[in-house]
Design a protein around this motif. Structure first.
Motif, PDB file in Angstrom:
ATOM      1  N   MET A 179      33.680  35.238  46.570  1.00  0.00           N
ATOM      2  CA  MET A 179      33.842  36.123  45.420  1.00  0.00           C
ATOM      3  C   MET A 179      34.712  37.336  45.741  1.00  0.00           C
ATOM      4  SD  MET A 179      32.258  34.578  43.068  1.00  0.00           S
ATOM      5  CE  MET A 179      32.200  35.820  41.788  1.00  0.00           C
ATOM      6  N   VAL A 181      37.993  39.644  46.588  1.00  0.00           N
ATOM      7  CA  VAL A 181      39.312  39.683  45.946  1.00  0.00           C
ATOM      8  C   VAL A 181      40.321  38.843  46.723  1.00  0.00           C
ATOM      9  CG1 VAL A 181      41.229  41.186  45.264  1.00  0.00           C
ATOM     10  CG2 VAL A 181      38.876  41.955  44.935  1.00  0.00           C
ATOM     11  N   CYS A 183      39.798  36.214  48.687  1.00  0.00           N
ATOM     12  CA  CYS A 183      39.521  34.780  48.496  1.00  0.00           C
ATOM     13  C   CYS A 183      39.962  34.318  47.118  1.00  0.00           C
ATOM     14  CB  CYS A 183      38.033  34.494  48.691  1.00  0.00           C
ATOM     15  SG  CYS A 183      37.573  34.248  50.411  1.00  0.00           S
ATOM     16  N   LYS A 184      39.745  35.151  46.112  1.00  0.00           N
ATOM     17  CA  LYS A 184      40.158  34.805  44.747  1.00  0.00           C
ATOM     18  C   LYS A 184      41.677  34.669  44.655  1.00  0.00           C
ATOM     19  CE  LYS A 184      36.262  36.790  42.198  1.00  0.00           C
ATOM     20  NZ  LYS A 184      35.837  37.846  41.259  1.00  0.00           N
ATOM     21  N   LYS A 185      42.394  35.542  45.364  1.00  0.00           N
ATOM     22  CA  LYS A 185      43.857  35.474  45.364  1.00  0.00           C
ATOM     23  C   LYS A 185      44.345  34.197  46.037  1.00  0.00           C
ATOM     24  CE  LYS A 185      44.899  40.432  45.174  1.00  0.00           C
ATOM     25  NZ  LYS A 185      45.421  41.605  45.928  1.00  0.00           N
ATOM     26  N   GLY A 188      43.413  31.257  43.747  1.00  0.00           N
ATOM     27  CA  GLY A 188      44.300  31.224  42.587  1.00  0.00           C
ATOM     28  C   GLY A 188      45.696  30.736  42.955  1.00  0.00           C
TER      29      GLY A 188
END
Length: 198
Positions: A179, A181, A183-185, A188
């Motif tokens: 969760m 930032v 990892c999300k980048k 994505g």
């Protein structure tokens, strides 16, 4: 009653919606290229992710009565729905013979059979060295063996087992890290690259 975890409930809900949506797209993927692309994109991650989550919730496999519970919740419904599919096919297509086979899972019933097998396989793979590496090598080898493609869902069982095993070894904090930032980048960006490649 065990406390529900909103994170996993939401993840499972989204993945189930993607499974249903993927199946709804199936009749149209040969007519529209963009629908075919969307279909392939969804199928690159939704089942591995769903299976990873299933593995995470298999940590109690050694508890007394666990496998009996899995038999009642997973294997018995598999057999019942195999029978229903056999009756449906017989009535719909007016087959000359009525045949029920537990060895050839009908349509999406492969998941139930594989889920039962994945839980049973934990008894072996948790006792060997480098279980994830062994599972990955077996998955590749058996995935390339055409005769096992549909029989007892063995191909899918072994091909997807590394995801189940990875989920089994994961802890809640691993999911929390996803969760972040950064990892999300990465996630994505990876999904965007996969979508463009497809």
């Amino acid at each position: 009653m065990a406390k529900r975890d909103a994170y996993f409930d939401n993840v499972k809900f989204i993945l189930i919606v993607l499974v249903v949506f993927g199946h709804l797209l199936t009749p149209f993927i040969n007519d529209e290229q963009w629908l075919r692309t969307l279909y392939i994109f969804i199928y690159t991650f939704h089942m591995p992710a769903f299976i990873l989550i299933s593995g995470y919730f298999a940590k109690g496999y050694r508890k007394k009565g666990y496998m009996w519970k899995m038999t009642k919740k997973v294997l018995l419904p598999y057999i019942i729905f195999q029978l229903i599919y056999a009756v449906y096919d017989y009535k719909l297509y007016d087959e000359s013979t009525f045949e029920v086979s537990v060895f050839q899972p009908a349509w999406s019933l492969w998941f139930l059979l594989s889920l039962f097998c994945w839980n049973a396989m934990l008894f072996i793979f948790t006792k060997i060295k480098y279980p994830l590496a062994v599972a990955a090598v077996l998955g590749i080898m058996i995935g390339l063996c055409e005769p096992l493609e549909t029989t007892l869902s063995l191909s899918r069982t072994f091909v997807f087992f590394p995801f189940f095993l990875a989920g089994f070894y994961m802890k809640k904090e691993h999911f929390k890290k996803l969760m972040s930032v950064s990892c999300k980048k990465v996630a994505g960006g990876t999904l965007l690259i996969i979508a463009l490649w497809i």
